[in-house]
Design a protein around this motif. Structure first.
Motif, PDB file in Angstrom:
ATOM      1  N   PRO A 123       7.908 -10.683   8.655  1.00  0.00           N
ATOM      2  CA  PRO A 123       7.997  -9.339   8.965  1.00  0.00           C
ATOM      3  C   PRO A 123       9.280  -8.537   8.429  1.00  0.00           C
ATOM      4  O   PRO A 123      10.310  -8.378   9.341  1.00  0.00           O
ATOM      5  N   ASP A 124       9.492  -8.459   7.077  1.00  0.00           N
ATOM      6  CA  ASP A 124      10.877  -8.004   6.453  1.00  0.00           C
ATOM      7  C   ASP A 124      11.115  -6.789   6.952  1.00  0.00           C
ATOM      8  O   ASP A 124      11.901  -6.302   7.754  1.00  0.00           O
ATOM      9  N   GLU A 125      10.275  -5.686   6.492  1.00  0.00           N
ATOM     10  CA  GLU A 125      10.650  -4.531   6.562  1.00  0.00           C
ATOM     11  C   GLU A 125       9.131  -3.605   6.718  1.00  0.00           C
ATOM     12  O   GLU A 125       8.657  -3.176   5.809  1.00  0.00           O
ATOM     13  N   PRO A 126       8.726  -3.788   8.129  1.00  0.00           N
ATOM     14  CA  PRO A 126       7.448  -3.231   8.267  1.00  0.00           C
ATOM     15  C   PRO A 126       7.282  -1.750   7.724  1.00  0.00           C
ATOM     16  O   PRO A 126       6.101  -1.128   7.908  1.00  0.00           O
ATOM     17  N   VAL A 127       8.336  -0.866   8.019  1.00  0.00           N
ATOM     18  CA  VAL A 127       8.008   0.577   7.907  1.00  0.00           C
ATOM     19  C   VAL A 127       8.834   0.937   6.549  1.00  0.00           C
ATOM     20  O   VAL A 127      10.005   0.730   6.200  1.00  0.00           O
ATOM     21  N   ASP A 136       3.896   2.417   8.345  1.00  0.00           N
ATOM     22  CA  ASP A 136       4.360   1.492   9.068  1.00  0.00           C
ATOM     23  C   ASP A 136       3.414   0.309   9.046  1.00  0.00           C
ATOM     24  O   ASP A 136       2.163   0.342   9.678  1.00  0.00           O
ATOM     25  N   LEU A 137       3.678  -0.825   8.412  1.00  0.00           N
ATOM     26  CA  LEU A 137       2.854  -1.854   8.382  1.00  0.00           C
ATOM     27  C   LEU A 137       2.482  -2.566   9.325  1.00  0.00           C
ATOM     28  O   LEU A 137       1.291  -3.111   9.547  1.00  0.00           O
ATOM     29  N   ALA A 138       3.543  -2.925  10.486  1.00  0.00           N
ATOM     30  CA  ALA A 138       3.088  -3.467  11.689  1.00  0.00           C
ATOM     31  C   ALA A 138       2.134  -2.648  12.419  1.00  0.00           C
ATOM     32  O   ALA A 138       1.189  -3.358  13.174  1.00  0.00           O
ATOM     33  N   LYS A 140       0.160  -0.382  11.492  1.00  0.00           N
ATOM     34  CA  LYS A 140      -0.917   0.149  10.506  1.00  0.00           C
ATOM     35  C   LYS A 140      -1.183   1.817  11.012  1.00  0.00           C
ATOM     36  O   LYS A 140      -2.281   2.350  11.218  1.00  0.00           O
ATOM     37  N   TRP A 157      -6.758   1.661   3.797  1.00  0.00           N
ATOM     38  CA  TRP A 157      -5.488   1.022   4.268  1.00  0.00           C
ATOM     39  C   TRP A 157      -5.071  -0.292   3.563  1.00  0.00           C
ATOM     40  O   TRP A 157      -4.154  -0.510   3.329  1.00  0.00           O
ATOM     41  N   GLU A 161      -1.780  -0.902   1.944  1.00  0.00           N
ATOM     42  CA  GLU A 161      -0.970  -2.002   2.504  1.00  0.00           C
ATOM     43  C   GLU A 161      -0.783  -3.026   1.102  1.00  0.00           C
ATOM     44  O   GLU A 161       0.682  -3.329   0.965  1.00  0.00           O
ATOM     45  N   ARG A 165       3.399  -3.349   0.158  1.00  0.00           N
ATOM     46  CA  ARG A 165       4.064  -4.627   0.243  1.00  0.00           C
ATOM     47  C   ARG A 165       4.488  -5.178  -1.058  1.00  0.00           C
ATOM     48  O   ARG A 165       5.512  -5.859  -1.098  1.00  0.00           O
TER      49      ARG A 165
END
Lengths: 225, 225
Positions: A123-127, A136-138, A140, A157, A161, A165
């Motif tokens: 979870p590097d940089e979820p946003v 915001d990847l975490a 969604k 999505w 995503e 990424r």
DNA sequence: AATGATCTTGATGAGGCCTTAACGCCGTCC
DNA sequence: GGACGGCGTTAAGGCCTCATCAAGATCATT
């Protein structure tokens, strides 16, 4: 919720796994032979695969190769005791872990947790923020600066995503088609055109002149930050 | 060369592993207890860790936690048969795989290969810089120092990619034609002239006097760094 | 069973890429 | 010195890919 696909031809094992995994909040689907198993992987896109090597229609390593050809989801292999060579072959074919039957449910669950944990991307940089919207990847979730949350369909999505990424990098059409629709759709580049147009309409300030979701003609797409 | 650290207090196992792993081109270092093992991980930065749970000074899960605190290298755990609960605890503490003693060397080697393969995902491709422009092979992107990103067509990119991967070396016309257009076009050297001219116009500071995309008359082309 | 959302599929026009050919330049060889 | 072959440059036409739109098919939900 973590989705698990079990490929096994013994009804008793299928039943035991279904009960135990469901009780622990896994979402379980099953297949009884290699052919339908491979189809199920492409269709259901599980997070983990539990595979019995002794299937009626295919050799276990064939199934592993078939899956490994286009995705890297963790594969846990089941087999009866004493087949050292099969064990080695399965691991070399791309399996991630190996459990000998009969097995303790605790052990299988522990290996399952370990496999899922490994495959979870850092979870590097979820946003990720751009000048006009935030991804915001975490969570969604996509938010547009000027008009709040944006509703994306599941397919929209997935595509966004993958592009986010790989932000900055070019993503080939093949890679997108393979990861979203499965290996059989590698040539359906029309799908991408339709969905990229929709994403641009929802996210770009001017859909006709994209600033973030860029097309590289003949090669693929790139999310520009 | 892959570096393996073995933490075990039984000299016979240390010896067997050292011999077998060295013979297969692994670089082996060893430690006999948890304390020196943790120090060795920090010092040697191995690519894989093989850890015996039955150490004299520490509990196995403590060692795992100590390693997992700051690095994600794969950990393969060794333990005697029958200790189901330890097995589960070790996997949950962050171990990647588990082998029961006594174990077959083939199996351990297979699990070792699997662990290394998992942990080495992206064969990171280099970014090549010259005085006037930068080629990022992973992102498929070319940036010119004086005017930002350069758009290349698929064919232009293919040719540049081959030349950059062979930077400094001569690439024959046949090799380029074969890899880009296929074996049937081996004699169409006119294609190369057209595309090399375009690449020079886009990348070279002075297209008429190339400094990076050099022609070797009668032979082929060379990317000079 | 019906409704709405989502996904698939096909058609169309525009733009860009690839191909191809022609011409001039430069060096080597006769 | 002239012919020849390899190389660089340019331009035009054909073809392929992309963007867009719209309608049919499928799915989920009520």
């Amino acid at each position: 919720m973590t989705r698990v696909l079990v490929i096994d031809d013994e009804p008793s094992i299928l039943r035991a796994l279904r009960i135990n995994l469901s009780a622990r909040q896994y979402e379980v689907s099953t297949a009884a032979d290699g052919t339908s198993g491979l189809a199920a992987v492409a269709r259901d896109r599980p997070d983990v695969l539990i595979l019995d090597l002794g299937l009626p229609d295919m050799d276990g390593t064939e199934v592993i190769s078939g899956v490994r050809g286009w995705t890297s989801i963790p594969i846990i292999v089941l087999s009866v005791w004493g087949q050292e060579s099969m064990k080695v072959a399965a691991l070399d074919a791309g399996a991630d872990d190996y459990v000998t039957k009969p097995f303790g449910m605790d052990e299988l669950l522990a290996r399952l947790r370990a496999a899922v944990r490994r495959s979870a991307p850092a979870p590097d940089e979820p946003v990720v923020k751009t000048g006009h919207f935030t991804v915001d990847l975490a969570a969604k979730r996509v938010t547009r600066a000027d008009q709040g949350d944006i509703r994306l369909t599941p397919t929209e999505w997935q595509i966004l995503e993958i592009l986010v990424r790989n932000r900055g990098r070019l993503v080939t059409q093949r890679q997108l088609l393979q990861e979203v629709w499965g290996p059989a759709y590698e040539t359906e580049s029309n799908y991408l055109r339709v969905y990229l147009a929709q994403l641009r309409r929802k996210l770009e300030p001017e859909a006709s002149q994209p600033r973030y979701l860029l097309t590289e003609p003949g090669m693929g797409y790139r999310f520009q930050v």
